[in-house]
Write an enzyme that holds these catalytic residues in place. Structure first.
Site, PDB file in Angstrom:
ATOM      1  N   HIS A 262       3.607  -0.938   3.901  1.00 49.46           N
ATOM      2  CA  HIS A 262       3.033   0.365   3.570  1.00 49.46           C
ATOM      3  C   HIS A 262       4.178   1.325   3.261  1.00 49.46           C
ATOM      4  CE1 HIS A 262      -0.147   3.407   3.608  1.00 49.46           C
ATOM      5  NE2 HIS A 262       0.605   4.173   4.377  1.00 49.46           N
TER       6      HIS A 262
ATOM      7  N   ASP B  79      -0.977  15.613  14.974  1.00 48.01           N
ATOM      8  CA  ASP B  79       0.081  16.443  15.557  1.00 48.01           C
ATOM      9  C   ASP B  79      -0.492  17.766  16.053  1.00 48.01           C
ATOM     10  OD1 ASP B  79       2.053  14.551  14.897  1.00 48.01           O
ATOM     11  OD2 ASP B  79       2.198  15.363  12.852  1.00 48.01           O
TER      12      ASP B  79
ATOM     13  N   GLU C 159       1.339   5.655   0.565  1.00 48.76           N
ATOM     14  CA  GLU C 159       0.825   6.874   1.164  1.00 48.76           C
ATOM     15  C   GLU C 159       1.217   8.089   0.328  1.00 48.76           C
ATOM     16  OE1 GLU C 159       0.949   7.702   5.532  1.00 48.76           O
ATOM     17  OE2 GLU C 159       2.230   9.380   4.907  1.00 48.76           O
TER      18      GLU C 159
ATOM     19  N   SER D 142       0.866  -1.174   0.000  1.00 50.83           N
ATOM     20  CA  SER D 142       0.000   0.000   0.000  1.00 50.83           C
ATOM     21  C   SER D 142       0.904   1.225   0.000  1.00 50.83           C
ATOM     22  CB  SER D 142      -0.939   0.003   1.213  1.00 50.83           C
ATOM     23  OG  SER D 142      -0.212  -0.066   2.428  1.00 50.83           O
TER      24      SER D 142
ATOM     25  N   PHE E 154      14.289  14.605  10.751  1.00 56.76           N
ATOM     26  CA  PHE E 154      12.899  14.254  11.017  1.00 56.76           C
ATOM     27  C   PHE E 154      12.813  13.101  12.013  1.00 56.76           C
ATOM     28  CE2 PHE E 154       8.848  12.124  10.002  1.00 56.76           C
ATOM     29  CZ  PHE E 154       7.991  13.183  10.238  1.00 56.76           C
TER      30      PHE E 154
END
Length: 310
Positions: free
Chosen positions: A286, A127, A35, A33, A236
Site C-alpha cells: 500500500h 487522531d 492512498e 494499492s 513526522f
C-alpha cells in the site's frame, strides 16, 4: 551524482544479487494499492485528480481516501470517493474514524458510502482533533476502532481494513497491548490490516511473525512511504513512532537543494524495500502517495507494474 545513481539503479536491476535474493526479473509485479488525501482548495483538487488519472492505468487493487482529524474532511472525502465510483475504473476505500461524532452520525456516513456504491471502508480510531493533547472518545460515539468495525458490520457487508503499527502505536501502553488491539479489530470483523509506514524490512517481518503467533491470519499489508523530503519525514516519524534508520540519512545527505536526485534516491530506496519484502514472500503493498503521482508511478514501473491494456 545523477549519473552515479543511474548506474546504481541499472546494476541493481541487472547485476548479481546478494545470496538468497532472487533477481527482480524473477519476481512477479506485486499487487498495489494507493492512498490519496482529499483536497482543501480548487488547485489541490486539480492536483489530486491529475494524480488519480496518472495512477489509474496501473489498475491497483483499491485506492483509499483519508479522513481528517475530527472528521474535518468528511464532505471532501465523501465527494472524492463518490466521484471515484462514478468517473473512474478504480475501487475506492473510504477512511472513517471514531473522532468527533456520535455512533448515529458515523453510521449515517457509512450508509451514505454504501448508497454511493462504496463497499470498502478503512476503519480507524482517528487522531485527536486540533488542539487536543490526547484522544478522548466522543460521548455516544464509538470508543475505539474495534467498536467501529462492529458497527460497520451491522450496516452492510463492507470489506473493512484497519491500521496496524509494526513499531507500536505511540499511544499504546506496550507492544503486546497494541497487538491485542489489532487482534480485537480483526476478531470484530476486519478483513485486512494496513501498516504504518516503516523503512527497515526486518521491522515488518518481525511484526508479521508476532501477528501470526497471536493468531492473526488476515493479510497484513505493508505501507510504503516514498521519501522525497527527508527532514519532513524525520519530524513526522518522531510523532508517529516510526524509526528512521541512519543509512537513510546518509543517502539523502547533501541533497536539500537537489530535488531531482532526491527523487532518484527515493525510487531506489522504496523499490529495494519492496523487493526485499517480496523475496520474503510478501506480495501486496500500500503506497502513501501524498497526492504526488510521478514518484509512485516510477517505483511501480521498476517493480514491474504496467498499464493495463484497454
Amino acid at each position: 551524482m545523477n549519473q552515479a545513481l543511474s548506474g546504481t539503479l541499472a546494476r541493481w536491476l541487472t547485476g548479481p544479487r546478494v545470496a538468497g535474493l532472487p533477481a527482480p526479473a524473477a519476481l512477479p509485479a506485486p499487487r498495489l494499492s494507493f492512498e490519496f488525501f482529499p483536497p482543501k482548495t480548487e488547485k489541490l483538487e486539480e492536483q489530486l485528480w491529475a494524480c488519480i488519472r496518472r495512477l489509474e492505468p496501473l489498475a491497483p487493487r483499491f485506492v483509499s481516501v483519508t479522513y481528517g482529524a475530527g472528521g474535518s474532511t468528511q464532505e471532501r472525502t465523501h465527494a472524492t470517493v463518490a466521484r471515484l465510483v462514478a468517473d473512474t475504473s478504480l475501487t475506492p476505500a473510504a477512511h472513517l474514524t471514531c473522532v468527533g461524532a456520535t455512533q448515529e452520525e458515523v453510521d449515517a456516513v457509512a450508509r451514505r458510502y454504501w448508497e454511493a456504491g462504496v463497499r470498502h471502508i478503512v476503519a480507524l480510531r482517528g487522531d485527536p482533533p486540533a488542539g487536543a493533547d490526547r484522544y478522548e472518545p466522543h460521548p455516544g460515539g464509538y470508543a475505539q476502532a474495534e467498536d467501529l468495525v462492529r458497527g460497520l458490520r451491522r450496516i452492510g457487508d463492507f470489506e473493512i481494513s484497519v491500521g496496524a503499527y509494526p513499531e507500536t502505536h505511540p499511544a499504546a501502553l506496550s507492544a503486546d497491548t497494541d497487538l491485542d488491539f489489532l487482534k480485537r479489530k480483526i476478531d470484530a470483523g476486519a478483513t485486512r490490516a494496513i501498516t504504518q509506514y516503516f523503512f527497515d524490512a526486518d521491522v515488518y517481518l518481525r511484526f508479521l511473525d508476532r501477528c501470526l503467533a497471536a493468531g492473526i491470519t488476515v493479510p497484513i499489508v505493508p505501507g510504503i512511504m516514498p521519501v522525497t523530503n527527508f527532514g519532513s519525514v524525520q519530524r513526522f516519524s518522531a510523532m508517529c513512532g516510526a524509526s528512521v534508520p541512519g543509512w537513510m540519512g546518509q543517502l539523502f545527505e547533501g541533497l536539500d537543494d537537489d530535488a531531482e536526485t532526491r527523487r532518484m534516491v527515493a525510487a531506489v530506496v522504496a523499490a529495494e524495500q519492496v523487493r526485499l519484502l517480496q523475496a520474503n514472500g510478501v506480495d501486496e503493498f500500500h503506497f502513501y502517495t501524498l497526492n504526488r503521482p510521478d514518484l509512485t508511478y516510477a517505483i511501480a514501473h521498476i517493480l514491474g507494474a504496467r498499464p493495463k491494456a484497454g
